[in-house]
Design a protein around this motif. Structure first.
Motif, short mmCIF file in Angstrom:
data_model
loop_
_atom_site.label_atom_id
_atom_site.label_comp_id
_atom_site.label_asym_id
_atom_site.label_seq_id
_atom_site.Cartn_x
_atom_site.Cartn_y
_atom_site.Cartn_z
N GLU A 35 0.84 -1.21 0.00
CA GLU A 35 0.00 0.00 0.00
C GLU A 35 0.87 1.25 0.00
N ALA A 36 1.99 1.21 0.72
CA ALA A 36 2.90 2.35 0.77
C ALA A 36 3.49 2.61 -0.62
N LYS A 37 3.90 1.53 -1.31
CA LYS A 37 4.44 1.68 -2.66
C LYS A 37 3.39 2.27 -3.60
N LYS A 38 2.18 1.75 -3.50
CA LYS A 38 1.10 2.24 -4.36
C LYS A 38 0.84 3.73 -4.11
N ALA A 39 0.81 4.12 -2.83
CA ALA A 39 0.57 5.53 -2.49
C ALA A 39 1.69 6.42 -3.00
N LEU A 40 2.93 5.95 -2.89
CA LEU A 40 4.07 6.74 -3.40
C LEU A 40 3.98 6.91 -4.91
N ILE A 41 3.65 5.85 -5.61
CA ILE A 41 3.54 5.93 -7.06
C ILE A 41 2.42 6.86 -7.48
N LEU A 42 1.26 6.72 -6.82
CA LEU A 42 0.11 7.54 -7.20
C LEU A 42 0.27 9.01 -6.85
N THR A 43 1.18 9.32 -5.92
CA THR A 43 1.44 10.72 -5.59
C THR A 43 2.73 11.21 -6.23
N GLY A 44 3.29 10.44 -7.15
CA GLY A 44 4.47 10.86 -7.90
C GLY A 44 5.76 10.86 -7.11
N ASN A 45 5.82 10.07 -6.01
CA ASN A 45 7.05 9.99 -5.21
C ASN A 45 7.49 11.35 -4.69
N ILE A 46 6.54 12.26 -4.48
CA ILE A 46 6.87 13.62 -4.04
C ILE A 46 7.45 13.63 -2.63
N SER A 47 6.74 12.93 -1.71
CA SER A 47 7.20 12.89 -0.32
C SER A 47 6.43 11.81 0.43
N ALA A 48 6.98 11.41 1.57
CA ALA A 48 6.30 10.45 2.43
C ALA A 48 5.01 11.07 2.98
N GLU A 49 5.06 12.38 3.24
CA GLU A 49 3.86 13.05 3.78
C GLU A 49 2.70 12.97 2.80
N GLU A 50 2.96 13.28 1.53
CA GLU A 50 1.90 13.23 0.51
C GLU A 50 1.34 11.82 0.39
N ALA A 51 2.22 10.83 0.37
CA ALA A 51 1.77 9.45 0.24
C ALA A 51 0.97 9.00 1.45
N ALA A 52 1.40 9.42 2.65
CA ALA A 52 0.66 9.05 3.87
C ALA A 52 -0.72 9.68 3.87
N ILE A 53 -0.80 10.94 3.49
CA ILE A 53 -2.11 11.60 3.41
C ILE A 53 -3.00 10.89 2.41
N PHE A 54 -2.45 10.55 1.25
CA PHE A 54 -3.21 9.83 0.22
C PHE A 54 -3.71 8.50 0.78
N TYR A 55 -2.83 7.75 1.44
CA TYR A 55 -3.19 6.44 1.98
C TYR A 55 -4.31 6.55 3.01
N PHE A 56 -4.15 7.45 3.98
CA PHE A 56 -5.16 7.56 5.03
C PHE A 56 -6.48 8.11 4.49
N ASP A 57 -6.42 9.03 3.55
CA ASP A 57 -7.64 9.52 2.91
C ASP A 57 -8.36 8.40 2.17
N SER A 58 -7.60 7.55 1.48
CA SER A 58 -8.22 6.46 0.73
C SER A 58 -8.84 5.43 1.67
N LEU A 59 -8.22 5.23 2.85
CA LEU A 59 -8.82 4.32 3.83
C LEU A 59 -10.18 4.83 4.29
#
Length: 189
Positions: A35-59
């Protein structure tokens, strides 16, 4: 049934590289590696913060049991990075912040209900970087003005830093409100 976005992200995930440091930060937040890899890819590998926000929002968006009226809470710890504390010292100070704020909130019936709901939805906790004592105090003043519970940790001065140093600000409240106070801060790494 998978959506087109899911299929595209699954395909992209197989061949795409992710930033290893960001991936580790997400795993440290207990986000499953895939899930972390998917979030990083979908947010363009910008930052861990962006990916974490994306992941928790999607949950939150995927939870079929959640009502529109559900409110999510989180506890945030802002570490005073100006103090040059070691990793163990930071961990201890964050622990003091968690216990102090938790105890404070259990004493009041209004905030006790907030703690119960926070626990019910996974007791989300995030550790962020603060730049100085003045920065922590500004954030606490903003939290107080918004009626968000807070607890400012002062060190006893027995080890690495001077007695009375403000080490960590702990705040907890409705996620949207807490983000208005700490949403622009970076994860502690």
């Amino acid at each position: 049934m998978e959506t087109c976005e899911q299929e595209a992200s699954d395909g992209a995930q197989e061949g795409a590289e992710v930033n290893a440091q960001y991936l580790q930060q997400l795993k440290d937040l207990a986000i499953p590696e895939d899930e972390a890899k998917k979030a990083l890819i979908l947010t363009g590998n910008i930052s861990a913060e962006e990916a974490a926000i994306f992941y928790f929002d999607s949950l939150e968006n995927q939870n079929p049991d959640s009502d529109d009226d559900d409110t999510y809470f989180k506890m945030v710890f802002v570490v005073n990075t100006d103090l040059s504390m070691g990793v163990g010292k930071i961990a201890a100070q964050v622990g003091h912040g968690a216990v102090g704020l938790y105890q404070l909130m259990l004493k009041d019936s209004k905030t006790k209900e907030m703690v119960e709901k926070w626990e019910e939805y996974g007791a989300k906790k995030v550790v962020l970087q603060g730049s100085s004592t003045a920065h922590l105090m500004e954030l606490q003043a903003l939290a107080l003005s918004m009626d968000i519970p807070s607890y400012l940790v002062q060190d006893a001065g027995r080890t690495q830093i001077a007695a009375g140093s403000h080490t960590v600000l702990a705040i907890m409240g409705e996620e949207e409100m807490v983000n208005k106070v700490t949403g622009k801060l970076k994860l502690l790494n």
